[in-house]
Design a protein around this motif. Structure first.
Motif, PDB file in Angstrom:
ATOM      1  N   LEU A 156       0.815  -1.213   0.000  1.00  0.00           N
ATOM      2  CA  LEU A 156       0.000   0.000   0.000  1.00  0.00           C
ATOM      3  C   LEU A 156       0.851   1.267   0.000  1.00  0.00           C
ATOM      4  N   ALA A 157       1.993   1.204   0.676  1.00  0.00           N
ATOM      5  CA  ALA A 157       2.820   2.400   0.816  1.00  0.00           C
ATOM      6  C   ALA A 157       4.209   1.997   1.314  1.00  0.00           C
ATOM      7  N   ALA A 158       5.063   2.988   1.420  1.00  0.00           N
ATOM      8  CA  ALA A 158       6.385   2.813   2.022  1.00  0.00           C
ATOM      9  C   ALA A 158       6.746   4.117   2.711  1.00  0.00           C
ATOM     10  N   TYR A 159       7.542   4.021   3.758  1.00  0.00           N
ATOM     11  CA  TYR A 159       7.952   5.230   4.455  1.00  0.00           C
ATOM     12  C   TYR A 159       9.425   5.138   4.841  1.00  0.00           C
ATOM     13  N   CYS A 160      10.017   6.298   5.044  1.00  0.00           N
ATOM     14  CA  CYS A 160      11.412   6.387   5.463  1.00  0.00           C
ATOM     15  C   CYS A 160      11.496   7.366   6.629  1.00  0.00           C
ATOM     16  N   THR A 161      12.313   7.021   7.605  1.00  0.00           N
ATOM     17  CA  THR A 161      12.510   7.875   8.773  1.00  0.00           C
ATOM     18  C   THR A 161      13.986   8.157   8.966  1.00  0.00           C
ATOM     19  N   ILE A 162      14.298   9.421   9.161  1.00  0.00           N
ATOM     20  CA  ILE A 162      15.657   9.843   9.483  1.00  0.00           C
ATOM     21  C   ILE A 162      15.700  10.166  10.967  1.00  0.00           C
ATOM     22  N   ILE A 163      16.582   9.495  11.706  1.00  0.00           N
ATOM     23  CA  ILE A 163      16.759   9.760  13.131  1.00  0.00           C
ATOM     24  C   ILE A 163      17.944  10.696  13.296  1.00  0.00           C
ATOM     25  N   LEU A 164      17.684  11.892  13.812  1.00  0.00           N
ATOM     26  CA  LEU A 164      18.733  12.889  13.965  1.00  0.00           C
ATOM     27  C   LEU A 164      19.471  12.715  15.289  1.00  0.00           C
ATOM     28  N   ASP A 165      20.577  13.436  15.453  1.00  0.00           N
ATOM     29  CA  ASP A 165      21.426  13.212  16.617  1.00  0.00           C
ATOM     30  C   ASP A 165      20.759  13.589  17.931  1.00  0.00           C
ATOM     31  N   ASP A 166      19.724  14.440  17.891  1.00  0.00           N
ATOM     32  CA  ASP A 166      19.007  14.807  19.113  1.00  0.00           C
ATOM     33  C   ASP A 166      17.709  14.016  19.246  1.00  0.00           C
ATOM     34  N   ASN A 167      17.636  12.900  18.495  1.00  0.00           N
ATOM     35  CA  ASN A 167      16.488  11.970  18.513  1.00  0.00           C
ATOM     36  C   ASN A 167      15.229  12.540  17.874  1.00  0.00           C
ATOM     37  N   ARG A 168      15.322  13.705  17.231  1.00  0.00           N
ATOM     38  CA  ARG A 168      14.197  14.160  16.424  1.00  0.00           C
ATOM     39  C   ARG A 168      14.079  13.247  15.211  1.00  0.00           C
ATOM     40  N   GLU A 169      12.875  13.187  14.662  1.00  0.00           N
ATOM     41  CA  GLU A 169      12.634  12.327  13.510  1.00  0.00           C
ATOM     42  C   GLU A 169      12.088  13.136  12.342  1.00  0.00           C
ATOM     43  N   PHE A 170      12.467  12.732  11.155  1.00  0.00           N
ATOM     44  CA  PHE A 170      11.892  13.296   9.930  1.00  0.00           C
ATOM     45  C   PHE A 170      11.417  12.116   9.095  1.00  0.00           C
ATOM     46  N   ILE A 173       6.181   9.643   3.757  1.00  0.00           N
ATOM     47  CA  ILE A 173       5.397   8.466   3.381  1.00  0.00           C
ATOM     48  C   ILE A 173       4.949   8.616   1.940  1.00  0.00           C
ATOM     49  N   MET A 174       5.100   7.556   1.158  1.00  0.00           N
ATOM     50  CA  MET A 174       4.643   7.557  -0.229  1.00  0.00           C
ATOM     51  C   MET A 174       3.662   6.410  -0.432  1.00  0.00           C
ATOM     52  N   THR A 175       2.532   6.711  -1.055  1.00  0.00           N
ATOM     53  CA  THR A 175       1.610   5.640  -1.416  1.00  0.00           C
ATOM     54  C   THR A 175       2.211   4.850  -2.577  1.00  0.00           C
ATOM     55  N   MET A 176       1.696   3.664  -2.810  1.00  0.00           N
ATOM     56  CA  MET A 176       2.234   2.857  -3.905  1.00  0.00           C
ATOM     57  C   MET A 176       1.962   3.517  -5.248  1.00  0.00           C
ATOM     58  N   ASP A 177       0.857   4.242  -5.361  1.00  0.00           N
ATOM     59  CA  ASP A 177       0.586   4.979  -6.605  1.00  0.00           C
ATOM     60  C   ASP A 177       1.662   6.030  -6.848  1.00  0.00           C
ATOM     61  N   ARG A 207      13.820   1.909  -1.761  1.00  0.00           N
ATOM     62  CA  ARG A 207      14.823   2.779  -2.376  1.00  0.00           C
ATOM     63  C   ARG A 207      14.216   4.107  -2.808  1.00  0.00           C
ATOM     64  N   THR A 208      13.020   4.028  -3.390  1.00  0.00           N
ATOM     65  CA  THR A 208      12.366   5.240  -3.880  1.00  0.00           C
ATOM     66  C   THR A 208      12.033   6.193  -2.749  1.00  0.00           C
ATOM     67  N   VAL A 209      11.488   5.666  -1.660  1.00  0.00           N
ATOM     68  CA  VAL A 209      11.097   6.542  -0.558  1.00  0.00           C
ATOM     69  C   VAL A 209      12.325   7.049   0.196  1.00  0.00           C
ATOM     70  N   ILE A 210      13.393   6.273   0.251  1.00  0.00           N
ATOM     71  CA  ILE A 210      14.628   6.737   0.884  1.00  0.00           C
ATOM     72  C   ILE A 210      15.181   7.933   0.120  1.00  0.00           C
ATOM     73  N   ASN A 211      15.242   7.804  -1.191  1.00  0.00           N
ATOM     74  CA  ASN A 211      15.776   8.901  -2.004  1.00  0.00           C
ATOM     75  C   ASN A 211      14.956  10.171  -1.835  1.00  0.00           C
ATOM     76  N   ARG A 212      13.623  10.034  -1.855  1.00  0.00           N
ATOM     77  CA  ARG A 212      12.796  11.241  -1.748  1.00  0.00           C
ATOM     78  C   ARG A 212      12.900  11.862  -0.361  1.00  0.00           C
ATOM     79  N   THR A 213      12.911  11.031   0.669  1.00  0.00           N
ATOM     80  CA  THR A 213      12.968  11.545   2.038  1.00  0.00           C
ATOM     81  C   THR A 213      14.273  12.279   2.299  1.00  0.00           C
ATOM     82  N   CYS A 214      15.376  11.658   1.887  1.00  0.00           N
ATOM     83  CA  CYS A 214      16.683  12.282   2.125  1.00  0.00           C
ATOM     84  C   CYS A 214      16.812  13.592   1.363  1.00  0.00           C
TER      85      CYS A 214
END
Length: 295
Positions: A156-170, A173-177, A207-214
Motif C-alpha cells: 500500500l505504501a512505504a515510508y522512510c525515517t531519518i533519526i537525527l542526533d538529538d532523537n528528532r525524527e523526519f 510516506i509515499m503511497t504505492m501509486d 529505495r524510492t522513498v529513501i531517495n525522496r525523504t533524504c
C-alpha cells in the motif's frame, strides 16, 4: 596503460585531485576520517576503464574530458566511493554523469545532517499502521505486521525515517501509486516483465522513498556548503545530459532539408551547455563554487 588513457587521466583525475586539495587548503571541504579522496578516485578510475555506454563503447573514449572530470568531482566532494556501491558512472551521449545510489544518498545525508540512522519500511495490506501529521510533519505512531500480511499482502505504501542526533525524527510516506509514478521516470523500464521493479517491488519501493525523504530533508536545510552544491548540481547535470542525449538522438534519426545558400551565421544553432563547458572548464580560476561551467 596506453598513452591515450594516460592523457585522459592527466586531464581528469589529476586535475580533480589538485582541485580537491585546493578546496581542503581553503577550508571549504572536510572529509570524514574514514574517507580518502585519493582511494575513491583510484577506485573510480579502475571502474571507468571498464565502463561502457549504451552502444558498448568505452566511456573514456566517447565522453568529453570535462564531463569525466565533473563526474569525478561530484563523487569526491560528496564523499562517495563507487567501490562501495554508493554511485555509478553513466554516459548520456558524450556526457558522463555520476549518479548516487540510495546508499550514496544516505551516506551524504548522514554526513551533512549528522543523522544517526536512516531506515525504510513497506506497508502491506493487513498491516496495523497509523501515522499523524503535526504542523506539517509526518510521524509514524504504530506499525505492526503479520506473516500473513507480509507473505500475501498488497503493498500500500512505504515510508522512510531519518533519526537525527538529538532523537528528532523526519519521516516521509509515499503511497504505492506515488511510487509507481516515480518508477515511470526510470530508464530501466520498470513495467517490463522480469524487471527488478517487478521482481523485488518491496526493495525498490524502499529505495524510492529513501531517495525522496533524504532529498526532501537535505533541501530544507539552508546549508550552502560545497557538498550541498554538488548534491543538487549532480541531479541537474543528469537531467540536462538526458535531455541533450535525447535531442541528439532524435536529430540523427530525422532528415532535415536545409538551404545552405541562405543560412545566416546568426541563425546557426547555439552551442550546447556541454560544448560550452568543454571549452571553458579549465579556463576558470578555482573559486570553490560548483555553479557554472567546470568546477
Amino acid at each position: 596503460m596506453s598513452n591515450q588513457l594516460a592523457l585522459v587521466k592527466k586531464d581528469t583525475v589529476d586535475v580533480v585531485a589538485a582541485r580537491v586539495r585546493e578546496f581542503q587548503e581553503r577550508g571549504e571541504i572536510h572529509f570524514p576520517a574514514n574517507y580518502s579522496p585519493e582511494n575513491a578516485m583510484k577506485s573510480a578510475w579502475l571502474i571507468l576503464q571498464n565502463t561502457l555506454d549504451r552502444e558498448k563503447r568505452p566511456v573514456l573514449e566517447v565522453c568529453t574530458k570535462d564531463s569525466v572530470a565533473n563526474s569525478l568531482l561530484d563523487m569526491v566532494v560528496q564523499g562517495l566511493n563507487p567501490a562501495k556501491k554508493q554511485g555509478y558512472f553513466i554516459a548520456y551521449g558524450k556526457q558522463l554523469t555520476f549518479q548516487r545510489s540510495y546508499f550514496g544518498t544516505m551516506a551524504v545525508t548522514k554526513r551533512v545532517t549528522g543523522a544517526k540512522d536512516i531506515f525504510a519500511e513497506v506497508v502491506y495490506e493487513g498491516d496495523d499502521f497509523e501515522f499523524e501529521i503535526d504542523r506539517g510533519r509526518k510521524r509514524v505512531l504504530k506499525h505492526k505486521q503479520t506473516l500473513t500480511s507480509i507473505s500475501g499482502g498488497k503493498i500500500l505504501a512505504a515510508y522512510c525515517t531519518i533519526i537525527l542526533d538529538d532523537n528528532r525524527e523526519f519521516t516521509d510516506i509515499m503511497t504505492m501509486d506515488e511510487i509507481r509514478q516515480a518508477w515511470k521516470k526510470s530508464k530501466q523500464n520498470p513495467d517490463k516483465d522480469g524487471s527488478t521493479h517487478q521482481e523485488f517491488p518491496q526493495e525498490m519501493a524502499k529505495r524510492t522513498v529513501i531517495n525522496r525523504t533524504c532529498k526532501s530533508y537535505m533541501n530544507t536545510s539552508d546549508d550552502s556548503s560545497l557538498v550541498m552544491q554538488h548534491f543538487n548540481r549532480q541531479d541537474e547535470t543528469v537531467v540536462q545530459a538526458e535531455v541533450e542525449a535525447e535531442i541528439a538522438a532524435n536529430a540523427n534519426s530525422e532528415t532535415i532539408d536545409v538551404d545552405y545558400e541562405v543560412v545566416d551565421e546568426q541563425k546557426q544553432p547555439s552551442k550546447t551547455t556541454a560544448e560550452r563547458e568543454q571549452e571553458n572548464l579549465f579556463d576558470h580560476e578555482p573559486s570553490g563554487q560548483s555553479g557554472g561551467p567546470g568546477f
